[in-house]
Design a protein around this motif. Structure first.
Motif, short mmCIF file in Angstrom:
data_model
loop_
_atom_site.label_atom_id
_atom_site.label_comp_id
_atom_site.label_asym_id
_atom_site.label_seq_id
_atom_site.Cartn_x
_atom_site.Cartn_y
_atom_site.Cartn_z
N GLU A 1 0.83 -1.21 0.00
CA GLU A 1 0.00 0.00 0.00
C GLU A 1 0.86 1.26 0.00
O GLU A 1 1.93 1.30 0.62
N ALA A 2 0.37 2.29 -0.70
CA ALA A 2 1.06 3.59 -0.69
C ALA A 2 0.62 4.37 0.54
O ALA A 2 -0.51 4.19 1.03
N LEU A 3 1.48 5.24 1.04
CA LEU A 3 1.11 6.11 2.16
C LEU A 3 0.12 7.16 1.67
O LEU A 3 0.31 7.78 0.62
N SER B 1 -3.45 9.73 3.55
CA SER B 1 -4.08 10.05 4.84
C SER B 1 -4.89 8.85 5.35
O SER B 1 -5.08 8.68 6.55
N LYS B 2 -5.34 8.00 4.40
CA LYS B 2 -6.12 6.81 4.81
C LYS B 2 -5.22 5.70 5.35
O LYS B 2 -5.56 5.03 6.32
N THR B 3 -4.09 5.47 4.68
CA THR B 3 -3.24 4.33 5.07
C THR B 3 -2.23 4.70 6.16
O THR B 3 -1.47 3.84 6.60
N ALA B 4 -2.23 5.98 6.59
CA ALA B 4 -1.29 6.40 7.63
C ALA B 4 -1.49 5.57 8.90
O ALA B 4 -0.53 5.28 9.62
N MET B 5 -2.74 5.13 9.13
CA MET B 5 -3.01 4.39 10.38
C MET B 5 -2.31 3.03 10.42
O MET B 5 -2.14 2.45 11.49
N ASN B 6 -1.87 2.54 9.25
CA ASN B 6 -1.09 1.29 9.25
C ASN B 6 0.21 1.45 10.01
O ASN B 6 0.85 0.46 10.39
N ALA B 7 0.63 2.71 10.21
CA ALA B 7 1.91 2.96 10.86
C ALA B 7 1.81 2.96 12.39
O ALA B 7 2.81 3.19 13.08
N ILE B 8 0.60 2.69 12.92
CA ILE B 8 0.46 2.63 14.38
C ILE B 8 1.39 1.53 14.91
O ILE B 8 1.38 0.41 14.38
N GLY B 9 2.18 1.87 15.90
CA GLY B 9 3.09 0.87 16.49
C GLY B 9 4.47 0.87 15.85
O GLY B 9 5.34 0.12 16.28
#
Ligand code: NAD
Length: 335
Positions: free
Chosen positions: A31-33, A35-43
């Protein structure tokens, strides 16, 4: 350090794993970064992104909330990152400033040669056992004038290659490189004059407010009839609609592009079953004197090795509390 690698392509993962030497916990996502996929970066403490990722103000704010401290670009260009927002929010950003200028300049040369000598058309004919030579006439590069717009790392190698072909070189840049004047007789001149005099124009400037749509109707109208235009820089350095008009009226003889202004969401994916709803790209694709590659000028073993090693080096610096010389922004502590 836990690192999420956005837009990870199968071909680059082995290079990144090799450079990492099991130091960091790397997680790869196709997935590309955004505003929607930013939450994948939690942790995750850090992320790595490429040119198709979008680190706009909202995305950076979200990354900050999720605890991301570092962003390592696996590219030279950083026009897709809001550096001001990153600085304000103390997220540190670094790029790979030079991974192989040869890979890009050699690709630009490939586009030029394929267009001038009509290699694609010739090969299509041979595929059908048609060996006629009509409409395959090109021209010698020897003694032709090449205009290099942007004479930084890639433009300098392009100058070297074109000098090797026996071309006369014109250059346009806000910072002149005396080495190119001494070694290759490159003559710096005004942008309009470069456009008027050049048989071939190759673009090597970064995308910024000054270079955005730099190649537009006004400049195209003064270009030599039949000029070959090559763009391996960024799509938005040219006004695509104006260039299509130039191709239609014969002002531009041929166009070779590795980058396209609406490439985000299109390039790096297979759309063969659902052709993108993008009229400009469809028009360009339909023209026999246009050659498009999907942002793969960087795709050499040397470039991929250097990208991976510099990306991990940037993380090494941050992990040991040091600064990396590739840092694009310094924290301003104004959160
Ligand atoms: P560089 O920084 O070494 O050179 C860029 C040159 O452009 C510099 O000499 C700079 O002075 C000049 N410049 C900047 N703004 C200008 C302006 N307004 N007018 C005239 N000149 C200007 O960068 P580089 O390594 O040569 O890369 C150039 C660009 O190529 C990158 O910014 C990137 O967008 C693009 N690129 C594309 C690919 C690809 O895969 N197609 C890969 C790498 C880089």
């Amino acid at each position: 350090m836990k690192i999420l690698v956005y837009s990870a392509k199968d071909f680059e993962i082995p290079y990144l794993e090799k450079a990492n030497r099991r130091k960091y916990h790397l997680t790869f996502t196709k997935e590309a970064l955004s505003s929607k996929t930013a939450m994948n970066a939690i942790g995750f403490d850090a992320i790595s992104i490429f040119s198709a990722d979008e680190a706009c103000f909202i995305t950076i704010e979200k990354l900050k909330d999720f605890g991301v401290k570092y962003i390592a670009l696996r590219s030279v260009g950083y026009d897709n990152v809001n550096l001001r927002a990153a600085s304000r929010l103390a997220i540190r950003v670094a790029n790979v400033p030079a991974y192989s200028p040869y890979s890009i300049a050699e690709h630009a040369t490939s586009l030029l040669l394929a267009l001038n000598r009509k290699l694609i058309e010739s090969n299509h004919r041979v595929d059908h056992f048609n060996f006629k030579l009509n409409h395959l006439v090109g021209f010698d590069l020897n003694n032709k004038t090449v205009g290099i717009i942007g004479t930084g790392k890639i433009g300098a190698i392009m100058s070297k290659i074109m000098h090797g072909f026996g071309c006369t070189l014109l250059g346009y840049d806000i910072n002149e490189n005396n080495d190119l004047i001494d070694k290759y007789n490159l003559d710096y001149t005004a942008l309009k004059n470069l456009c008027e005099q050049s048989d071939i124009i190759s673009l090597h400037v970064p995308l910024n407010t000054e270079t955005h749509q730099m190649i537009n109707e006004e400049l195209i109208s003064v270009m030599k009839q039949g000029v070959i235009l090559i763009n391996t820089a960024r799509g938005s350095v040219i006004n695509t609609e104006d260039v299509i008009e130039g191709l239609k009226n014969g002002n531009i003889g041929a166009l070779g592009i590795d980058v396209y202004e609406n490439e985000k969401g299109i390039f790096f994916k297979d759309h063969s079953r659902h052709i993108p709803n993008d009229d400009l790209l469809i028009k360009l694709n339909a023209m026999p004197n246009v050659l498009i590659t999907g942002h793969h000028a960087f795709l050499t073993e040397e470039a991929l090795t250097n990208i991976a090693e510099t990306t991990i080096y940037n993380f090494d610096c941050w992990n040991s509390g040091k600064e990396t010389e590739n840092e694009l922004t310094k924290p301003m502590n104004t959160i």
